[in-house]
Each structure stands twice: as structure tokens, then as C-alpha cells.
Write a protein that holds these residues in place. Structure first.
Motif, mmCIF file in Angstrom:
data_model
loop_
_atom_site.group_PDB
_atom_site.id
_atom_site.type_symbol
_atom_site.label_atom_id
_atom_site.label_comp_id
_atom_site.label_asym_id
_atom_site.label_seq_id
_atom_site.Cartn_x
_atom_site.Cartn_y
_atom_site.Cartn_z
ATOM 1 N N THR A 1 13.325 -10.929 15.386
ATOM 2 C CA THR A 1 13.525 -12.364 15.218
ATOM 3 C C THR A 1 14.919 -12.646 14.656
ATOM 4 N N ALA A 2 15.670 -13.475 15.372
ATOM 5 C CA ALA A 2 17.049 -13.762 14.986
ATOM 6 C C ALA A 2 17.641 -14.780 15.954
ATOM 7 N N VAL A 3 18.807 -15.260 15.595
ATOM 8 C CA VAL A 3 19.627 -15.995 16.550
ATOM 9 C C VAL A 3 20.496 -14.960 17.262
ATOM 10 N N TYR A 4 20.473 -14.998 18.578
ATOM 11 C CA TYR A 4 21.204 -14.031 19.378
ATOM 12 C C TYR A 4 22.469 -14.685 19.945
ATOM 13 N N TYR A 5 23.577 -13.972 19.785
ATOM 14 C CA TYR A 5 24.881 -14.473 20.210
ATOM 15 C C TYR A 5 25.486 -13.579 21.283
ATOM 16 N N CYS A 6 26.095 -14.213 22.233
ATOM 17 C CA CYS A 6 26.886 -13.539 23.249
ATOM 18 C C CYS A 6 28.349 -13.610 22.814
ATOM 19 N N ALA A 7 29.087 -12.543 23.073
ATOM 20 C CA ALA A 7 30.494 -12.509 22.687
ATOM 21 C C ALA A 7 31.316 -11.864 23.799
ATOM 22 N N ALA A 8 32.579 -12.239 23.870
ATOM 23 C CA ALA A 8 33.438 -11.756 24.956
ATOM 24 C C ALA A 8 34.819 -11.366 24.453
ATOM 25 N N ARG A 9 35.366 -10.355 25.103
ATOM 26 C CA ARG A 9 36.754 -9.969 24.905
ATOM 27 C C ARG A 9 37.354 -9.841 26.293
ATOM 28 N N PRO A 10 38.418 -10.568 26.582
ATOM 29 C CA PRO A 10 38.967 -10.593 27.940
ATOM 30 C C PRO A 10 39.603 -9.289 28.413
ATOM 31 N N THR A 11 39.610 -8.275 27.580
ATOM 32 C CA THR A 11 40.161 -6.992 27.970
ATOM 33 C C THR A 11 39.363 -5.873 27.338
ATOM 34 N N GLN A 12 39.368 -4.707 27.983
ATOM 35 C CA GLN A 12 38.695 -3.544 27.400
ATOM 36 C C GLN A 12 39.565 -2.883 26.338
ATOM 37 N N ARG A 13 40.849 -3.212 26.343
ATOM 38 C CA ARG A 13 41.785 -2.566 25.430
ATOM 39 C C ARG A 13 41.423 -2.874 23.985
ATOM 40 N N ASP A 14 41.397 -1.813 23.177
ATOM 41 C CA ASP A 14 41.100 -1.955 21.744
ATOM 42 C C ASP A 14 39.752 -2.620 21.504
ATOM 43 N N TRP A 15 38.836 -2.402 22.391
ATOM 44 C CA TRP A 15 37.493 -2.953 22.247
ATOM 45 C C TRP A 15 36.581 -1.932 21.610
ATOM 46 N N PHE A 16 35.979 -2.301 20.503
ATOM 47 C CA PHE A 16 34.992 -1.482 19.838
ATOM 48 C C PHE A 16 33.700 -2.279 19.860
#
Length: 125
Positions: free
Chosen positions: A90-105
Motif C-alpha cells: 500500500t502506497a502512492v506509486y510514482y512514475c519517473a523518467a530520465r531522458p538518457t541512460q547516461r549516469d542513470w542509477f
């Protein structure tokens, strides 16, 4: 500017399933790294899972084997299929985006540039 809109939340019994959807704007969605996070009442927001542009996925240990992330680049959509739901999901679920794969963790909130408004998921025991 990228806009993200989540949908599909609701009330479900323990053991049930839900599929969350995230609609993203942007002409280069296929290159985005995407993630799902959640925040339960009184708790910090936590990582649920992430997906690369090519479909490689990453999951938090707490949801591994129960949740599945997928994407449809033709429709600018990301999905979170949640099975065997537990009250602790149970939670509020958030979608998130990064426009590049670079430096994505995948598990780091700071890796994401854009966030949706969230959708509530409630799992009744």
C-alpha cells in the motif's frame, strides 16, 4: 519538458493484482530510462523498479518475483504489473523518467528528471 501521468491504482484484496500505467510525453521516449517508486504513509519514497530503453529491468528485493515492469515505446507507455499484492505494498506509486541512460542509477531518485503525480494503491488484508 516531459509529462508523466500514472493511472490504474485502486483498492485490491491481498493476493490480488493491479496493473499501473504511465503515459509519457516526448518525441524521444524510446531513449528514456524509466522508473517506478512508491511512498507509504509516514515513510520515505522507495525504489520499486526501473527499465532501460531496451527493456532491461531492475527491481527492489521486496517486489522481485511479484512485480514486472514493461514498456511500449510505440505508445509512450510504461507499465507496472503487480501480482500477489500484500498490505505492505500500500502506497502512492510514482512514475519517473530520465531522458538518457547516461549516469542513470535505477534506484536513485536523483537519477530522474521528471515525475508523475502518483496513483494510490491500497491493498486490504
Amino acid at each position: 519538458q516531459v509529462q508523466l501521468v500514472e493511472s490504474g491504482g485502486g483498492l485490491v484484496q491481498a493476493g490480488g493484482s493491479l496493473r499501473l500505467s504511465c503515459a509519457a510525453s516526448g518525441r524521444t521516449f524510446s531513449s528514456y530510462a524509466m522508473g517506478w517508486f512508491r511512498q507509504a504513509p509516514g515513510k520515505e519514497r522507495e525504489f520499486v523498479g526501473g527499465i532501460t530503453w531496451s527493456g532491461s529491468t531492475y527491481y527492489a528485493d521486496s517486489v522481485k518475483g511479484r512485480f514486472t515492469i514493461s514498456r511500449d515505446n510505440a505508445k509512450n507507455m510504461v507499465y507496472l504489473q503487480m501480482n500477489s499484492l500484500k498490505p505492505e505494498d500500500t502506497a502512492v506509486y510514482y512514475c519517473a523518467a530520465r531522458p538518457t541512460q547516461r549516469d542513470w542509477f535505477p534506484g536513485l531518485e536523483d537519477s530522474y528528471d521528471y515525475w508523475g503525480q502518483g496513483t494510490q494503491v491500497t491493498v486490504a488484508s
